[in-house]
Design an enzyme around this catalytic site. Structure first.
Site, PDB file in Angstrom:
ATOM      1  N   GLU A 181       0.764  -1.150   0.018  1.00 58.65           N
ATOM      2  CA  GLU A 181       0.160   0.088   0.083  1.00 58.65           C
ATOM      3  C   GLU A 181       0.945   1.277  -0.050  1.00 58.65           C
ATOM      4  OE1 GLU A 181      -3.056  -0.426   3.214  1.00 58.65           O
ATOM      5  OE2 GLU A 181      -3.775  -1.996   2.187  1.00 58.65           O
ATOM      6  N   GLU A 204      -3.990  -8.997  -0.014  1.00 62.11           N
ATOM      7  CA  GLU A 204      -4.457  -8.702   1.367  1.00 62.11           C
ATOM      8  C   GLU A 204      -6.092  -8.642   1.290  1.00 62.11           C
ATOM      9  OE1 GLU A 204      -2.121  -5.932   3.652  1.00 62.11           O
ATOM     10  OE2 GLU A 204      -3.858  -5.437   4.473  1.00 62.11           O
TER      11      GLU A 204
HETATM   12  C1  GAL Z   1      -4.328  -2.849   5.236  1.00 61.60           C
HETATM   13  C2  GAL Z   1      -2.791  -2.556   5.568  1.00 61.60           C
HETATM   14  C3  GAL Z   1      -2.450  -3.683   6.820  1.00 61.60           C
HETATM   15  C4  GAL Z   1      -3.431  -3.402   7.854  1.00 61.60           C
HETATM   16  C5  GAL Z   1      -4.809  -3.790   7.423  1.00 61.60           C
HETATM   17  C6  GAL Z   1      -5.870  -3.638   8.524  1.00 61.60           C
HETATM   18  O1  GAL Z   1      -4.670  -1.641   4.586  1.00 61.60           O
HETATM   19  O2  GAL Z   1      -2.064  -3.146   4.531  1.00 61.60           O
HETATM   20  O3  GAL Z   1      -1.284  -3.351   7.122  1.00 61.60           O
HETATM   21  O4  GAL Z   1      -3.161  -2.070   8.377  1.00 61.60           O
HETATM   22  O5  GAL Z   1      -5.067  -2.597   6.371  1.00 61.60           O
HETATM   23  O6  GAL Z   1      -7.114  -3.748   8.084  1.00 61.60           O
END
Ligand code: GAL
Length: 812
Positions: A427, A504
């Site tokens: 991100e 993710e």
């Molecule tokens: C994502 C991020 C992670 C964590 C997650 C929580 O956007 O890449 O590191 O923060 O959100 O939902």
């Protein structure tokens, strides 16, 4: 040569090597890898004079590494790490170690390896400053030879660790020398640090080509005529191929030599059968062994395809992964191989086949275990580039260090067969502006200079092609997207010809053993990233029915449903496998650890674990929840995850509540049941035949403490651990689902308490203690062996309850 001849020839080589060692001059010894973790002194605060050997550290604390001082502290909202960073103390700390070396070591090359120091690890030997490493996740080494004392004269290593600039992370980092340290002693002619590189460019059923580059260095005072011999051994230690290369190296010279092996009928590495060879490289001057070095080898091939997704060894499969941060719950960031192995065992059993090392270089032990246990790894370098996410994060040293940090990651890790993807970031802010193009190109170039056998990816959030400048670089081999399950279907159209993976997903939230009714309303918490939660529970719990997620994510079921049949998606990584310290979204303090895990911080699975298991693993699953202790007459939703069956019938106190089957893309079945105490019983059936049966009993009053160690026999090596599940039970042994009794632990014999936990995200009890309150019926005690074989007796007492006892055995 037949196998017996090969074994004999290898034994001969080894015996010659040993003879060579015996009659060699002292500069010509094979490699000694010395565990350098024990016997350090430690003091919090800044002590600049401690670089001098005369400085008195006798009142400093004695400890063994790996060590994380943050996890020893108390929680407070006022710590500058903030709840996002785990609400534990950081600051500055110093470590010192004194050691002697024999006089003959004078003629050796000696260096020290640190796997990771969080952060700004600054090292001195005998008052000489060796350097500083700002990035707390990078591994590094320093040559010591020219500054060392020998014989009776002592050497003093001093390490300053500065984690005072805060906040520097979006999650808990730990503080200190939290990974392993080794001292390396070799002959003056030796294989370089991270000095081999193995590739397997051609693999067929009948043979595999294995190419190996070996970097050799002569730090001696004379020219040497050398033979570099590398031998591939199979998992039983039998030689399967050998190559030799002769060369002459002048004083101070170094060379890269290439071996080309052919391995007949190779056994392939896969997630189901992670077959490992190893390569032993020996450097000889004449008959004298100067160095030996081992490199892991797994023979496998894989492909990412824009239409068909991922395949391993020609077999299509989905990458079924989880993201994990590096902390080990109650142990903090301090690396312990058994603790990592336990986590991987729990994930393997759920059907996970891949790990994303979010968002930083992992401990080497994680990669060794992924090689051995069969996990595919996405090895990730960065969470930020030049543009910060929090004030003191690694953007501060980007310009000076990013090349070195990335190169070192690739050099350190590129021989692990488990690694199939390099991720250059998560991100990253630069995806939103044109600087993203040039930085992406640069980082991909750095990776490809060192390894072209894996794909390079990056976890992106901007999915409109024209707006994503990392994508615009066209430099990535594999596009990774976070939280875009609603758009996946458009991706083949938006990104024609591109290979895709969901890096993710979910960010579903849950507290183990806590259930809010009704279960079929889906909640997105919080409504915006910066706003505190307006609804929610007073005790900072979140329902463990799969009904709550962060607003940018989805429930576990939502995303898995959308991805499972998308062939073009190579797979997915769930955020996260385990709860981790820090990032307690959606609650404010005292919440101090995350709710995202499929498994809680103590290692106890939440219910969604069994949804995944029913979909991902080959085992037969029937999981019934919640517990069966409610108010009389209350309507309770009973969920069942199952597989390998056509239907499930549910009974309450012997009466059938009906039979249900998953329809369409359902991943569970549910009954709404007016509560009455007694026994819930579920039976799964296939073709009318019972497959599995599960019962949930109404528990009576808490009467006793029970102890269930994951292993009763552990190694007497001062490192091994036993994880003991502590349950508060009624007289019949049913766990009392809301029990929160305080449990006290007494331990005797060859062991000590390493930590306690209960998985409750808002507990402010310390992790290093001999007591813990149960949470929803359970807590965890972690016991470590000493170096002496013997017994460890553990007694767990709790007021008004019958105590629990267990005896562990520790063996050499
Ligand atoms: C994502 C991020 C992670 C964590 C997650 C929580 O956007 O890449 O590191 O923060 O959100 O939902």
């Amino acid at each position: 040569m037949n196998n017996m001849q090969k074994i004999l020839s290898f034994i001969l080589v080894l015996s010659l090597a040993v003879l060579g060692w015996n009659c060699s001059s002292s500069e010509d010894k094979e490699r000694q890898v010395i565990d350098f973790n024990n016997g350090w002194r430690f003091q919090l605060g800044d002590h600049p004079n401690a670089i001098s050997a005369d400085f008195d550290v006798s009142n400093w604390r004695e400890l063994n590494l790996p060590h994380d001082w943050s996890i020893e502290g108390n929680f407070s909202e006022d710590h500058p790490t903030k709840p996002e960073g785990g609400a534990l103390p950081a600051g500055i700390g110093w470590y010192r170690k004194a050691f002697r070396l024999p006089t003959e070591a004078k003629e050796q090359s000696i260096w020290i390896e640190f796997d990771g120091v969080y952060r700004n690890g600054e090292v001195w030997i005998n008052g000489h400053r060796l350097g500083i490493r700002p990035n707390g996740y990078s591994s590094f080494k320093y040559d010591l030879s020219e500054y060392l004392n020998y014989g009776d004269n002592v050497n003093v290593l001093a390490v300053r660790v500065d984690n005072s600039q805060q906040p520097n992370s979006r999650w808990y980092t730990g503080s200190g020398i939290y990974r392993n340290v080794r001292l390396i002693r070799t002959g003056k002619v030796h294989v370089e640090h991270w000095g081999t590189y193995i590739t397997t460019p051609e693999i067929t059923d009948s043979s595999a080509t294995v190419n190996m580059e070996v970097m050799v260095k002569n730090e001696g005072s004379n020219e040497r005529k050398l033979t570099v011999r590398s031998t591939i051994l199979d998992a039983e230690g039998i030689e399967v191929a050998q190559e030799e290369h002769a060369l002459t190296l002048g004083k101070g010279g170094s060379a890269d030599i290439m071996h080309h092996f052919t391995v007949p009928s190779p056994k392939l590495w896969s997630t189901e059968q992670p077959y490992l060879y190893k390569v032993v490289t020996q450097v000889f001057a004449g008959m004298q062994l100067m160095d030996d070095y081992q490199t892991p080898l797994g023979i496998r091939y894989f492909e990412f395809d824009a239409k068909k997704g991922f395949s391993l060894n020609g077999k299509p499969m989905k990458i079924l992964g989880v993201c994990n941060h590096h902390d080990l719950g109650a142990l903090g960031a301090a690396v312990n191989k058994r603790a990592i192995e336990r986590r991987l065992e729990i994930l393997k059993e759920m059907g996970v086949n891949a790990i994303r090392t979010a968002h930083n270089p992992p401990a080497p032990e994680l990669l060794e275990l992924c090689d051995e246990m069969g996990f595919i790894v996405q090895d990730e370098a960065f969470d930020v580039w030049k543009k910060k996410k929090v004030d003191a994060d690694s953007h501060l040293f980007w310009d000076e260090w990013h090349r070195r940090d990335l190169e070192d990651l690739i050099l350190r890790d590129r021989n692990h067969p488990s690694i199939m993807m390099w991720s250059i970031g998560n991100e990253i802010r630069e995806q939103f502006d044109s600087t993203g193009i040039s930085i992406t190109k640069e980082l991909v170039r750095i990776v490809k200079e060192l390894d072209t056998t894996r794909v390079v990816t990056c976890a992106l959030t901007e999915n409109i092609p024209s707006k994503n400048f990392i994508y615009q670089s066209k430099a990535l081999d594999l596009l990774g997207f976070n939280y875009k399950h609603k758009d996946h279907k458009n991706f083949p159209k938006w990104y024609p010809g591109e290979k895709l993976i969901a890096t993710e997903n979910m960010s579903a939230l849950a507290t183990r053993g806590h259930y809010d009714l009704p279960s079929d309303t889906i909640m997105r918490w919080p409504q915006s990233y910066d706003k505190p939660l307006e609804t929610g529970n007073e005790d900072w719990t979140v329902s463990a029915y799969d009904q709550v997620s962060a607003y940018w994510g989805s429930t576990h079921e939502e995303t898995w449903k959308s991805i499972k049949d998308q062939d073009f998606m190579a797979g997915l990584f769930v955020w996260t496998g385990f709860d981790y310290l820090g990032e307690p979204i959606p609650y404010p303090y005292p919440a101090r650890s995350s709710y995202f895990g499929i498994v809680d911080l103590a290692g106890f699975p939440k219910d969604s674990y069994y949804m995944y298991k029913s979909e991902w693993a080959s085992d037969t699953v029937l999981h019934v929840f919640p517990h069966w202790n409610w108010e009389e007459g209350q309507e309770v939703d009973v969920w069942v995850y199952y597989n390998q069956a056509d239907e499930v019938e549910l009974f309450l106190n012997g009466e059938s509540l009906g039979t249900k089957s998953k329809e369409g893309d359902d991943l569970h079945v549910m009954w709404r049941v007016p509560y009455e105490p007694g026994t819930l019983r579920a039976v799964s059936r296939k073709d009318g035949k019972a497959i599995l049966e599960k019962k949930v009993f109404t528990a009576g009053d808490a009467q006793k403490v029970t102890l269930a160690p994951d292993r009763k026999i552990i190694k007497a090596d001062g490192k091994d651990l036993s994880f003991i599940t502590v349950s508060i039970c009624d007289m019949d042994g049913n766990m009392v689902p809301d029990a929160n009794n305080m449990v006290n632990f007494e331990i005797q014999g060859e062991g000590k308490i390493m930590g306690v936990d209960n998985g409750y995200q808002a507990s402010l009890e310390p992790f290093k203690a001999n007591y813990r309150k149960a949470f929803n019926g359970k807590c965890l005690l972690i016991v470590q062996s000493t170096k002496d074989a013997g017994e460890i007796s553990i007694r767990a007492t709790s007021e008004h309850l019958q105590p629990g006892e267990v005896v562990l055995e520790t063996v050499d």
